[in-house]
Design a protein around this motif. Sequence first.
Motif, PDB file in Angstrom:
ATOM      1  N   ARG A  78       0.538  -1.257  -0.197  1.00 26.71           N
ATOM      2  CA  ARG A  78       0.354  -0.018  -0.317  1.00 26.71           C
ATOM      3  C   ARG A  78       0.356   1.039  -0.323  1.00 26.71           C
ATOM      4  N   ALA A 243      -7.580   6.524  -0.752  1.00 31.99           N
ATOM      5  CA  ALA A 243      -7.923   5.612  -2.143  1.00 31.99           C
ATOM      6  C   ALA A 243      -8.669   5.721  -3.059  1.00 31.99           C
ATOM      7  N   HIS A 275      -0.710   4.204  -2.269  1.00 32.37           N
ATOM      8  CA  HIS A 275      -1.830   3.700  -2.891  1.00 32.37           C
ATOM      9  C   HIS A 275      -0.884   3.764  -4.481  1.00 32.37           C
ATOM     10  N   ASP A 278      -3.248   2.305  -7.481  1.00 29.56           N
ATOM     11  CA  ASP A 278      -5.224   3.232  -7.178  1.00 29.56           C
ATOM     12  C   ASP A 278      -4.870   4.564  -8.744  1.00 29.56           C
TER      13      ASP A 278
END
Length: 539
Positions: A78, A243, A275, A278
């Motif tokens: 992440r 995100a 992220h 994303d």
Amino acid sequence: MRHGFRQSMAWLHTWSGLIVGWVLFAVFVTGTASYYRAEISRWMQPELRREATIGPDALARAAELGVAHLQQHAAGARTWFIALPQPDRPLIDLFWRTKPGTPPGRAVLDARTGEPAALRETRGGDFFYRFHFELHLPPLWGRWIVGICAMIMLVALVSGVVTHRRIFADFFTLRRDKAAQRGWLDAHNVTGVLALPFHLMITYTGVVTLALIYMPWGVTVAYKGDQQAFFAESGQITQPRPAAGRPGALVPVGPMVREALATIPEPLERLTISHPRDAHATVVAVFEEPHGLSHEHPQIAFDGTSGAVLEVRRGGLQPAAKTFTTMVGLHEAHFAGPGLRLLFFLCGLMGSAMVATGLVLWTVARLPKEGRAPGLGWRLVHALNVGTVAGLPAAVAMMLLANRLLPAGLAGRAEWEVWAFFGTWLAVTLVALVPAPRRAWSGAMAFAAILFLAVAVADGLTTRALWDDPAWFLAFDAAMLALAAACALVARKVTRYVAPARGRRSPAEGRPMPAAQARTALQPVPAGREEAGRRFERA
């Protein structure tokens, strides 16, 4: 306080210092070593070659190599952290977090090729830096323990000042020829008073830097538990973006690095990519703090999918945040030049000596009466004192020695160095339970001296061909020899110590006594003070 205010403060100073003294000594020693954290790391990786400068194009290429490695080996993480190469460390340090509760990942790459760097695995100076405030424990537990000990240290400092009403006279008093208890007390007073402003500053700022861990309730209530919002509003980080929940492609980060370097003149330290897969991927360029007391990092946030600038943080912190970052800067001394950093280092050594002499003084003042064997409690405290004051320096030396003697390709090599550190520390503590006090001290300090000497010898015999700057490595070895000489001197002093004669000369035995001295000689001597020196000498 039936015995009076000063007597109550003396009791508080004695017992608060003993309870946390062993932890505080370790915190002071490793924190003092952390002032030369980068130098220790460089010495422990002699294969590393420094570079004069690293230009914007080289930094942009290094960032691209780091992203390519992360996309291949940490696609599900992440957050990515990319520490960019610096002249004194031309490597790409990668760090990533997948999810809470899982161990983070790390890789070190060659800045030119993007391949894993051909360096010996080691914790380097980072081990001492992290140990200084985490004690090699889970981070939250370690920081709580160190914070509690630091708070008690403040109590001990203030109560010590109240106890010593002759504090300015004690500054100039070091009676080496007196009884053991008096000499240790003088040494404790001198090392405490000489750097008292530093001791107060470093202890208080150490507590303040982790204040949000110890007292999180204000931020929790005001920001409903969202600490990132607090840091963003106070100006310490850029505004975080949640995100989007939609897939997105990360654009090349090289142009972002070039734009960031053209916007802010400070050295670019790292990239933080949140992220990465994303649609709301964010790339934050974090720079080194400008020269000054405040420990604040200029930052630029980019949209990871378009490369557009989202936010620029050049400073302008809110007053409370400015105060906090100044406290952090004072504690870590990043602003200090070579001379001031050396002064901080010497004050740290005096802080270590202050804690050490206080621990020894506690046992010397409580030696059992003549004809009685020391009790289990006294021997346990004595062994912990030896294991802390002599065992910790021996453990540091053993870790440095292991860095030179362990095979470069050994699996888990960094952990073997850490095991060497803790194994030596534990061994010295356990061995101190066996011999008499004086032999335990002299043997432990002699062992530490031998280890520091071995570090300098092993460095010259095993890695001389790898030195890119022989004068620098020789200077580091000279520091090891100086530490060896200091430990050897202590061992010799303990071995050769002879308690001075306790009889008082009369005028017939030598020079006539002045009247004032004769009146003093007729006064009774406090039983505990002189007897303690004789008991320690006989032990």
